[in-house]
Scaffold this motif. Structure first.
Motif, short mmCIF file in Angstrom:
data_model
loop_
_atom_site.label_atom_id
_atom_site.label_comp_id
_atom_site.label_asym_id
_atom_site.label_seq_id
_atom_site.Cartn_x
_atom_site.Cartn_y
_atom_site.Cartn_z
N THR A 36 36.17 48.23 40.76
CA THR A 36 35.90 47.70 42.09
C THR A 36 37.07 46.86 42.62
OG1 THR A 36 33.56 47.60 41.54
CG2 THR A 36 34.27 46.34 43.46
N GLU A 37 37.50 45.90 41.84
CA GLU A 37 38.49 44.94 42.31
C GLU A 37 39.94 45.43 42.16
OE1 GLU A 37 37.44 42.24 43.89
OE2 GLU A 37 35.34 42.58 43.40
N LEU A 38 40.20 46.27 41.18
CA LEU A 38 41.55 46.83 40.99
C LEU A 38 41.46 48.36 41.00
CD1 LEU A 38 42.92 44.38 38.27
CD2 LEU A 38 43.46 44.42 40.70
N ALA A 39 40.73 48.87 41.97
CA ALA A 39 40.45 50.31 42.06
C ALA A 39 41.71 51.16 42.19
CB ALA A 39 39.50 50.58 43.21
N ALA A 40 42.75 50.62 42.82
CA ALA A 40 44.00 51.39 42.96
C ALA A 40 44.57 51.75 41.59
CB ALA A 40 45.02 50.60 43.77
N PHE A 41 44.38 50.87 40.62
CA PHE A 41 44.85 51.15 39.26
C PHE A 41 43.98 52.19 38.58
CE2 PHE A 41 44.31 50.20 34.72
CZ PHE A 41 45.55 50.59 34.27
N THR A 42 42.68 51.98 38.57
CA THR A 42 41.79 52.87 37.81
C THR A 42 41.69 54.25 38.42
OG1 THR A 42 39.86 51.92 38.91
CG2 THR A 42 40.43 51.02 36.77
N LYS A 43 41.79 54.36 39.74
CA LYS A 43 41.71 55.68 40.38
C LYS A 43 42.86 56.58 39.98
CE LYS A 43 40.74 54.15 44.65
NZ LYS A 43 40.68 54.19 46.11
#
Length: 157
Positions: free
Chosen positions: A100-107
């Protein structure tokens, strides 16, 4: 590219540096590597927000720093305690935070185990959970990398 997009890209790079190989930090953690990991040169720069004089402090209004601290506490508490202890993040709570908060990384991750490995590196006392201090190691590393990229490495006018 917007300032928030640049910060998201830096956050993704710093989060990856948690997974560095060969770290000899105590407890298997990689805090020194996380905080000192060099951020690759970005092909673009965003304008640094000009400094402004701080507004006069009034006892009824929190300062900007106090609001930032409150925000960090609120984000941690939003995820901590869903599965028990409200002072720590479990693996699932950490995954929810990252998604949720660091979605750019996990996506952008092709490896589904990357968040588990990050958790292990951040978990300095190896209890399988992240307390607030361990959580702040990730946030602090991201903040330092953003500062270095957006402020320190920006040529002065």
């Amino acid at each position: 590219m917007s300032r928030s997009a640049v910060i998201a890209e830096i956050a993704a790079h710093v989060a990856e540096s948690v997974l560095c190989a060969g770290c000899t930090g105590k407890g298997g953690g990689c805090v020194v590597r996380l905080i000192t990991a060099p951020v690759p040169a970005l092909p673009y720069r965003t304008a640094v927000v000009p400094r402004t004089e701080p507004s006069p402090y009034t006892p009824t209004m929190p300062t900007e720093t106090e609001r930032c601290i409150e925000s960090l506490l609120a984000v941690f508490q939003r995820y901590a305690g869903r599965e028990g202890d409200n002072c720590t993040l479990s693996k699932r709570e950490f995954l929810a935070f990252m998604n949720t908060e660091l979605a750019a990384f996990t996506k952008n991750q092709k490896d589904p185990g990357v968040v588990d490995r990050m958790m292990k590196k951040l978990d300095l006392n190896s209890d399988g959970q992240l307390d607030f201090q361990e959580f702040l190691n990730l946030i602090g590393g991201i903040a330092v990398a953003c500062h270095n990229s957006l402020v320190v490495n920006t040529p002065s006018a």
